[in-house]
Design an enzyme around this catalytic site. Sequence first.
Site, PDB file in Angstrom:
ATOM      1  N   LYS A 116       0.875  -1.192  -0.053  1.00 41.74           N
ATOM      2  CA  LYS A 116       0.079   0.141  -0.049  1.00 41.74           C
ATOM      3  C   LYS A 116       0.702   1.076  -0.013  1.00 41.74           C
ATOM      4  O   LYS A 116       0.483   2.399  -0.601  1.00 41.74           O
ATOM      5  CB  LYS A 116      -0.863  -0.002   1.366  1.00 41.74           C
ATOM      6  CG  LYS A 116      -1.869  -1.056   1.139  1.00 41.74           C
ATOM      7  CD  LYS A 116      -3.057  -1.079   2.407  1.00 41.74           C
ATOM      8  CE  LYS A 116      -3.778  -2.337   2.392  1.00 41.74           C
ATOM      9  NZ  LYS A 116      -5.223  -2.087   2.507  1.00 41.74           N
ATOM     10  N   GLU A 200      -2.726   6.915   7.965  1.00 41.06           N
ATOM     11  CA  GLU A 200      -3.781   7.650   7.387  1.00 41.06           C
ATOM     12  C   GLU A 200      -4.638   8.465   8.099  1.00 41.06           C
ATOM     13  O   GLU A 200      -5.057   8.077   9.198  1.00 41.06           O
ATOM     14  CB  GLU A 200      -4.604   6.650   6.293  1.00 41.06           C
ATOM     15  CG  GLU A 200      -4.023   6.354   4.770  1.00 41.06           C
ATOM     16  CD  GLU A 200      -4.778   5.444   4.245  1.00 41.06           C
ATOM     17  OE1 GLU A 200      -6.177   5.334   4.701  1.00 41.06           O
ATOM     18  OE2 GLU A 200      -4.491   5.022   3.208  1.00 41.06           O
ATOM     19  N   ARG A 291      -7.009  -8.312  -9.449  1.00 43.55           N
ATOM     20  CA  ARG A 291      -7.633  -9.573  -9.375  1.00 43.55           C
ATOM     21  C   ARG A 291      -9.103  -9.118  -9.776  1.00 43.55           C
ATOM     22  O   ARG A 291      -9.899  -8.036  -9.539  1.00 43.55           O
ATOM     23  CB  ARG A 291      -7.517 -10.143  -8.263  1.00 43.55           C
ATOM     24  CG  ARG A 291      -8.189  -9.379  -7.079  1.00 43.55           C
ATOM     25  CD  ARG A 291      -8.069 -10.469  -5.790  1.00 43.55           C
ATOM     26  NE  ARG A 291      -8.220  -9.386  -4.622  1.00 43.55           N
ATOM     27  CZ  ARG A 291      -9.365  -8.925  -4.254  1.00 43.55           C
ATOM     28  NH1 ARG A 291     -10.417  -9.190  -4.811  1.00 43.55           N
ATOM     29  NH2 ARG A 291      -9.252  -8.232  -3.036  1.00 43.55           N
TER      30      ARG A 291
HETATM   31  P1  ADP Z   1      -7.963  -3.963   3.091  1.00 42.19           P
HETATM   32  O1  ADP Z   1      -7.009  -4.042   2.093  1.00 42.19           O
HETATM   33  O2  ADP Z   1      -7.830  -4.545   4.281  1.00 42.19           O
HETATM   34  O3  ADP Z   1      -9.404  -4.378   2.630  1.00 42.19           O
HETATM   35  P2  ADP Z   1      -8.679  -0.907   2.736  1.00 42.19           P
HETATM   36  O4  ADP Z   1      -7.611   0.050   2.581  1.00 42.19           O
HETATM   37  O5  ADP Z   1      -9.317  -1.484   1.183  1.00 42.19           O
HETATM   38  O6  ADP Z   1      -7.973  -2.173   3.499  1.00 42.19           O
HETATM   39  O7  ADP Z   1      -9.726  -0.540   3.688  1.00 42.19           O
HETATM   40  C1  ADP Z   1     -10.896  -1.309   3.834  1.00 42.19           C
HETATM   41  C2  ADP Z   1     -11.982  -0.564   4.410  1.00 42.19           C
HETATM   42  O8  ADP Z   1     -11.912   0.287   5.603  1.00 42.19           O
HETATM   43  C3  ADP Z   1     -12.630   0.732   3.348  1.00 42.19           C
HETATM   44  O9  ADP Z   1     -13.301  -0.078   2.458  1.00 42.19           O
HETATM   45  C4  ADP Z   1     -13.127   1.556   4.519  1.00 42.19           C
HETATM   46  O10 ADP Z   1     -14.498   1.304   4.760  1.00 42.19           O
HETATM   47  C5  ADP Z   1     -12.241   1.624   5.646  1.00 42.19           C
HETATM   48  N1  ADP Z   1     -11.075   2.664   5.718  1.00 42.19           N
HETATM   49  C6  ADP Z   1      -9.818   2.271   5.023  1.00 42.19           C
HETATM   50  N2  ADP Z   1      -9.079   3.497   5.096  1.00 42.19           N
HETATM   51  C7  ADP Z   1      -9.815   4.566   5.380  1.00 42.19           C
HETATM   52  C8  ADP Z   1      -9.645   5.868   6.020  1.00 42.19           C
HETATM   53  N3  ADP Z   1      -8.510   6.453   5.803  1.00 42.19           N
HETATM   54  N4  ADP Z   1     -10.746   6.341   6.532  1.00 42.19           N
HETATM   55  C9  ADP Z   1     -12.026   5.712   7.016  1.00 42.19           C
HETATM   56  N5  ADP Z   1     -12.067   4.622   6.841  1.00 42.19           N
HETATM   57  C10 ADP Z   1     -11.179   3.787   6.005  1.00 42.19           C
END
Ligand code: ADP
Length: 418
Positions: A116, A200, A291
């Site tokens: 990431k 973040e 994917r």
């Molecule tokens: P993973 O790869 O584990 O699925 P993601 O980065 O895609 O993680 O985030 C999964 C979920 O977490 C997002 O869909 C959102 O709901 C929440 N999320 C991720 N980052 C943030 C953020 N900076 N602020 C608020 N919610 C977040």
Amino acid sequence: MFNKVLIANRGEIAIRIIRALRELEITSVAVYSDSDKDSLHVLYADLAYPLYGDREIETYMDIEKIIKLAKNVGADAIHPGYGFLSEKEEFAKACEEAGIVFIGPESKVIGLMGNKIAARKLMIASGVPVVPGTEEAVSDPEKAKKIAAAIGYPVLIKAAAGGGGVGMRAVQKEEDFSAMLERAQQQAASVFGDASVFIEKYMDQPRHIEFQLLADSHGNIVHLGERECSIQRRYQKIIEESPSTALTPEIRQKMGKVALAAGRAVNYQGAGTIEFIYSNGDFYFLEMNTRIQVEHPVTEMLTGVDLVKSQIRIAAGHPLPFGQEDIKFNGHTIECRICAEDPLNGFSPSPHRIKGYRSPGGFGIRIDSGVHLNYEIPTHYDSMISKLLAWGNDRDEAIARMRRALREYIIIGPKTNI
Ligand code: ADP
């Protein structure tokens, strides 16, 4: 076109891929673990081979065994589905080295987007807005604390190698930061084998909106609109829909353009998804999934484009048969993930034999399922057993249909979230 394709997966997604292969008149080769020997994907495939291992989950993760089998049976390509080996750079690389086509992007693109921090950096360099946060991994607790204060609480500590909602920790106030950082680093090291974490901003009222991309090996790339996946539990999606109710036509158009730019930035090939967080009118790149996704049928029902067949054709070197202006969006689609989980017991997994089963049907309903009557749900895998989709001319009709279909859906034996 390929003659024979091995599917390095199980459950509903393996069946989905077998169906696409059959429509393309390609021989499908299933693999299965000990506990999956009576599974539907084994019955649906043209050929099926056991992959017995000592530990069930790892059976579908055994790169060496899978490549060896693919060579022995003369498969020209491997489809990894989602989960398991689908985002493992070393697996795509092993396919490349064995002269077997990996149905997905190049291994180095998987590696780049699988981290990431690296993905964020590349997107920043390409002018794609990312969630405010650190550009590098943080390790020194004091420095990290200063960074978090500068970003402003609440913040989210995330594992660079994280996925599936695992490895994220929200921190509301400064007093809690150091302990959370330590725990996040420990978890990242033990679960993902990489202790690096970054910070973040925790976005206010976040909505998860992702764009589906298809890109061929001839430089063509299109997006197939968005899916909104904001309804989640423990950072994992449960209900997805398209179109999103959050977007205006202007923002949708802007996000689509940015998604295409993000795909171009990595020279993407295949089906991929750009995930964004949308908050208070602005959107930010979250990550890219290299994917096919669980929720891909939402887009298929809305656009009529078969994403799995598209993946296979792209991997075989075919150009996309359509351009951006040819993609039409019709009506509204909702997906519910049906899981063998006990809602009255903290949604804990409920892996039991299915003693009664009636699946819904009728106009506008699609069900992608990996289960049947008398099926014993194994304990080793994900608790999602099927996906129920409803299409309608508009959102109200899709909701009414989904409600109707959920009422029809009967599963006796395991507890479910129906
Ligand atoms: P993973 O790869 O584990 O699925 P993601 O980065 O895609 O993680 O985030 C999964 C979920 O977490 C997002 O869909 C959102 O709901 C929440 N999320 C991720 N980052 C943030 C953020 N900076 N602020 C608020 N919610 C977040």
